[in-house]
Design a protein around this motif. Structure first.
Motif, PDB file in Angstrom:
ATOM      1  N   UNK A 179      23.373  27.032  -5.833  1.00  0.00           N
ATOM      2  CA  UNK A 179      24.052  27.899  -4.863  1.00  0.00           C
ATOM      3  C   UNK A 179      23.933  27.360  -3.440  1.00  0.00           C
ATOM      4  N   UNK A 180      23.170  26.292  -3.250  1.00  0.00           N
ATOM      5  CA  UNK A 180      22.954  25.785  -1.893  1.00  0.00           C
ATOM      6  C   UNK A 180      24.015  24.749  -1.513  1.00  0.00           C
ATOM      7  N   UNK A 181      24.092  24.491  -0.224  1.00  0.00           N
ATOM      8  CA  UNK A 181      25.070  23.554   0.339  1.00  0.00           C
ATOM      9  C   UNK A 181      25.071  22.200  -0.382  1.00  0.00           C
ATOM     10  N   UNK A 182      23.910  21.601  -0.491  1.00  0.00           N
ATOM     11  CA  UNK A 182      23.743  20.355  -1.252  1.00  0.00           C
ATOM     12  C   UNK A 182      22.890  20.702  -2.463  1.00  0.00           C
ATOM     13  N   UNK A 183      23.362  20.357  -3.666  1.00  0.00           N
ATOM     14  CA  UNK A 183      22.574  20.764  -4.828  1.00  0.00           C
ATOM     15  C   UNK A 183      22.387  19.628  -5.835  1.00  0.00           C
ATOM     16  N   UNK A 184      21.334  19.788  -6.631  1.00  0.00           N
ATOM     17  CA  UNK A 184      21.066  18.869  -7.744  1.00  0.00           C
ATOM     18  C   UNK A 184      20.887  19.713  -9.016  1.00  0.00           C
ATOM     19  N   UNK A 185      21.675  20.740  -9.163  1.00  0.00           N
ATOM     20  CA  UNK A 185      21.609  21.764 -10.221  1.00  0.00           C
ATOM     21  C   UNK A 185      20.417  22.678  -9.926  1.00  0.00           C
ATOM     22  N   UNK A 186      19.204  22.214 -10.250  1.00  0.00           N
ATOM     23  CA  UNK A 186      17.969  22.799  -9.743  1.00  0.00           C
ATOM     24  C   UNK A 186      17.297  21.676  -8.952  1.00  0.00           C
ATOM     25  N   UNK A 187      16.529  22.027  -7.943  1.00  0.00           N
ATOM     26  CA  UNK A 187      15.824  20.977  -7.212  1.00  0.00           C
ATOM     27  C   UNK A 187      15.369  21.467  -5.859  1.00  0.00           C
ATOM     28  N   UNK A 188      14.564  20.647  -5.205  1.00  0.00           N
ATOM     29  CA  UNK A 188      14.074  20.981  -3.875  1.00  0.00           C
ATOM     30  C   UNK A 188      13.356  19.769  -3.315  1.00  0.00           C
ATOM     31  N   UNK A 189      12.778  19.914  -2.132  1.00  0.00           N
ATOM     32  CA  UNK A 189      12.063  18.799  -1.531  1.00  0.00           C
ATOM     33  C   UNK A 189      11.046  19.307  -0.523  1.00  0.00           C
ATOM     34  N   UNK A 190      10.047  18.462  -0.295  1.00  0.00           N
ATOM     35  CA  UNK A 190       9.030  18.727   0.716  1.00  0.00           C
ATOM     36  C   UNK A 190       9.066  17.572   1.693  1.00  0.00           C
ATOM     37  N   UNK A 191       9.006  17.866   2.983  1.00  0.00           N
ATOM     38  CA  UNK A 191       9.040  16.814   3.992  1.00  0.00           C
ATOM     39  C   UNK A 191       8.038  17.119   5.091  1.00  0.00           C
ATOM     40  N   UNK A 192       7.446  16.074   5.643  1.00  0.00           N
ATOM     41  CA  UNK A 192       6.483  16.273   6.729  1.00  0.00           C
ATOM     42  C   UNK A 192       6.399  14.993   7.542  1.00  0.00           C
ATOM     43  N   UNK A 193       6.058  15.123   8.816  1.00  0.00           N
ATOM     44  CA  UNK A 193       5.888  13.917   9.644  1.00  0.00           C
ATOM     45  C   UNK A 193       4.568  13.233   9.326  1.00  0.00           C
ATOM     46  N   UNK A 194       3.652  13.976   8.702  1.00  0.00           N
ATOM     47  CA  UNK A 194       2.294  13.480   8.530  1.00  0.00           C
ATOM     48  C   UNK A 194       2.146  12.714   7.222  1.00  0.00           C
ATOM     49  N   UNK A 195       1.683  11.458   7.349  1.00  0.00           N
ATOM     50  CA  UNK A 195       1.494  10.619   6.173  1.00  0.00           C
ATOM     51  C   UNK A 195       0.379  11.194   5.296  1.00  0.00           C
ATOM     52  N   UNK A 196      -0.616  11.771   5.973  1.00  0.00           N
ATOM     53  CA  UNK A 196      -1.762  12.347   5.273  1.00  0.00           C
ATOM     54  C   UNK A 196      -1.316  13.500   4.351  1.00  0.00           C
ATOM     55  N   UNK A 197      -0.489  14.409   4.920  1.00  0.00           N
ATOM     56  CA  UNK A 197       0.008  15.536   4.119  1.00  0.00           C
ATOM     57  C   UNK A 197       0.904  15.040   2.989  1.00  0.00           C
ATOM     58  N   UNK A 198       1.730  14.075   3.321  1.00  0.00           N
ATOM     59  CA  UNK A 198       2.634  13.501   2.326  1.00  0.00           C
ATOM     60  C   UNK A 198       1.839  12.999   1.114  1.00  0.00           C
ATOM     61  N   UNK A 199       0.733  12.310   1.406  1.00  0.00           N
ATOM     62  CA  UNK A 199      -0.072  11.767   0.306  1.00  0.00           C
ATOM     63  C   UNK A 199      -0.688  12.889  -0.534  1.00  0.00           C
ATOM     64  N   UNK A 200      -0.987  14.018   0.111  1.00  0.00           N
ATOM     65  CA  UNK A 200      -1.550  15.139  -0.650  1.00  0.00           C
ATOM     66  C   UNK A 200      -0.509  15.732  -1.606  1.00  0.00           C
ATOM     67  N   UNK A 201       0.678  16.113  -1.074  1.00  0.00           N
ATOM     68  CA  UNK A 201       1.614  16.778  -1.996  1.00  0.00           C
ATOM     69  C   UNK A 201       2.255  15.809  -2.969  1.00  0.00           C
ATOM     70  N   UNK A 202       2.304  14.540  -2.591  1.00  0.00           N
ATOM     71  CA  UNK A 202       2.827  13.535  -3.517  1.00  0.00           C
ATOM     72  C   UNK A 202       1.957  13.476  -4.784  1.00  0.00           C
ATOM     73  N   UNK A 203       0.638  13.640  -4.617  1.00  0.00           N
ATOM     74  CA  UNK A 203      -0.260  13.646  -5.783  1.00  0.00           C
ATOM     75  C   UNK A 203      -0.261  15.012  -6.457  1.00  0.00           C
ATOM     76  N   UNK A 204      -0.299  16.066  -5.629  1.00  0.00           N
ATOM     77  CA  UNK A 204      -0.354  17.422  -6.199  1.00  0.00           C
ATOM     78  C   UNK A 204       0.838  17.713  -7.102  1.00  0.00           C
ATOM     79  N   UNK A 205       1.988  17.154  -6.771  1.00  0.00           N
ATOM     80  CA  UNK A 205       3.197  17.495  -7.533  1.00  0.00           C
ATOM     81  C   UNK A 205       3.223  16.828  -8.905  1.00  0.00           C
ATOM     82  N   UNK A 206       2.365  15.814  -9.117  1.00  0.00           N
ATOM     83  CA  UNK A 206       2.280  15.211 -10.456  1.00  0.00           C
ATOM     84  C   UNK A 206       0.868  15.333 -11.024  1.00  0.00           C
ATOM     85  N   UNK A 207       0.437  16.530 -11.213  1.00  0.00           N
ATOM     86  CA  UNK A 207      -0.834  16.864 -11.877  1.00  0.00           C
ATOM     87  C   UNK A 207      -2.074  16.330 -11.168  1.00  0.00           C
TER      88      UNK A 207
END
Ligand code: PLP
Length: 358
Positions: free
Chosen positions: A183-211
């Motif tokens: 239902x969103x402007x840009x779609x991938x059927x289901x999907x989403x994304x996380x973005x941050x300026x911080x490399x440190x945070x990026x490394x945290x959720x990048x690992x958290x999202x795959x177990x």
């Protein structure tokens, strides 16, 4: 007459999607950061002009990962009641406590003064929403977050492609999340994304999202927020059409503006916003008038949506909050049908019904 809904997902020419599906079939690499997911991450980073971005299974998991990556638990998170329920439920699902601040009557985004009044020692974060793709008062929120040492999360589910003061809206705050639901402007059927300026945070959720894996090592407690190659492929094809999608919506919005903006209240975009035309909300003088218009449209097989109603602080299982502006606007706001290539004839029918009814 054909049923007209508030939105209709954009679908690219089927052959273009089939080409990707054929390649996925040949590789038999269906998920776990396959080539389509990596390419989509790369293309989104370029298109959205951000430091980093991770494609995930949906916008709700994106919010939960953001809250988790910032180590928010057992605390108050000040948030807006004028949003989709997922903003609030992800706070509650993470066992944090939502505290509702009121919204501004012009942008419909969270009111920084109301946020500041609600801060207590238990407050650890602000979760604001760029509702309908309209930028929050990011400067005021940033100042408050800095002054009280709070984390600042933006739910940018509606704000794909929006820029504010010459930069991506996703570059504001600690973390921003997106939804790529159909239902969103840009779609991938289901999907989403996380973005941050911080490399440190990026490394945290990048690992958290795959177990919580890093290769075969176990680094932290994670969850499964991965998305598949099939979904990413839809994103790769749809991204090629994004300029077309936005231009088509812009056209429709300008048509609505020309006929309706004299007679109906509309939210106000802050200056220096490059908007994405994600929604077309109109505000009526009373709920009674809204319901009259709604019934007339439905009788003509046109289905607008009461986004967002009710105000989330007025729902039974969420904490109470005094948010008079949000409660009042929620009762009086309606999103009109808006999607790529909506026929002008339909837009004119909607305009006529509304003008004849009010
Ligand atoms: C759609 C939406 C979400 C949830 O996204 P999903 O991808 O459907 O999980 C979160 N917040 C807002 C404001 C939304 O509109």
């Amino acid at each position: 007459m054909e049923r007209i809904n508030v939105t209709k997902p954009f679908l690219p020419p089927i052959e273009e999607y089939q080409k990707y599906i054929g390649e996925i079939w040949n590789r038999a690499h269906l998920t776990n950061n396959g080539p389509c997911v990596s390419e989509l991450n790369k293309k989104l980073k370029e298109y959205l002009d951000v430091e980093n971005i991770q494609y995930v299974a949906n916008g709700t998991l994106a919010l939960m990962l953001a809250i988790n990556a910032l180590k928010l638990e057992n605390c108050d998170i000040i948030t807006t009641p004028f949003t989709y329920i997922a903003t609030t439920s992800s706070i509650m699902w993470q066992k944090c406590h939502p505290v509702f601040a009121d919204i501004l009557p012009d942008t419909l985004c969270i009111d920084p003064a109301s946020v500041e009044r609600l801060i207590t020692p238990k407050t650890k974060a602000i979760l604001a929403v760029h509702v309908f793709g309209i930028p929050c008062d990011v400067e005021a929120l940033e100042n408050i977050a800095a002054k009280y040492g709070l984390k600042l999360i933006y739910d940018a589910a509606h704000a794909f492609s929006v820029r504010y003061k010459g930069k991506s809206i996703l570059r504001y705050g600690d973390i921003s999340t997106l939804s790529f639901h159909s239902t969103k402007l840009f779609h991938t059927i289901e999907g989403g994304a996380v973005s941050s300026n911080s490399k440190e945070l990026f490394e945290i959720y990048e690992k958290e999202m795959r177990f919580g894996h890093n290769g075969d090592d176990h680094i932290c407690c994670g969850i499964n927020a991965k998305n598949s190659e099939f979904h990413a492929a839809m994103g790769l094809v749809n991204l090629k059409y994004i300029d077309y999608i936005i231009a088509s919506r812009k056209n429709t919005c300008e048509h609505y503006d020309a006929f309706l903006s004299q007679s109906l209240q509309r939210p106000v975009l802050p200056e220096n916003t490059e908007y994405n035309y994600a929604y077309y909300p109109v505000i009526f003088e009373s709920e009674k008038v809204l319901l009259k218009v709604y019934d007339k449209l439905v009788a003509d097989n046109i289905f607008p949506r009461r986004y967002f109603y009710p105000s989330i602080n007025d729902i039974s299982y969420t904490p109470d909050g005094e948010c008079p502006v949000s409660s009042s606007i929620s009762k009086r706001i309606l999103c009109l049908p808006l999607y790529t290539d909506i026929p002008t004839e339909v837009v004119e029918r909607i305009e006529k019904i509304i003008l004849d009814t009010i």
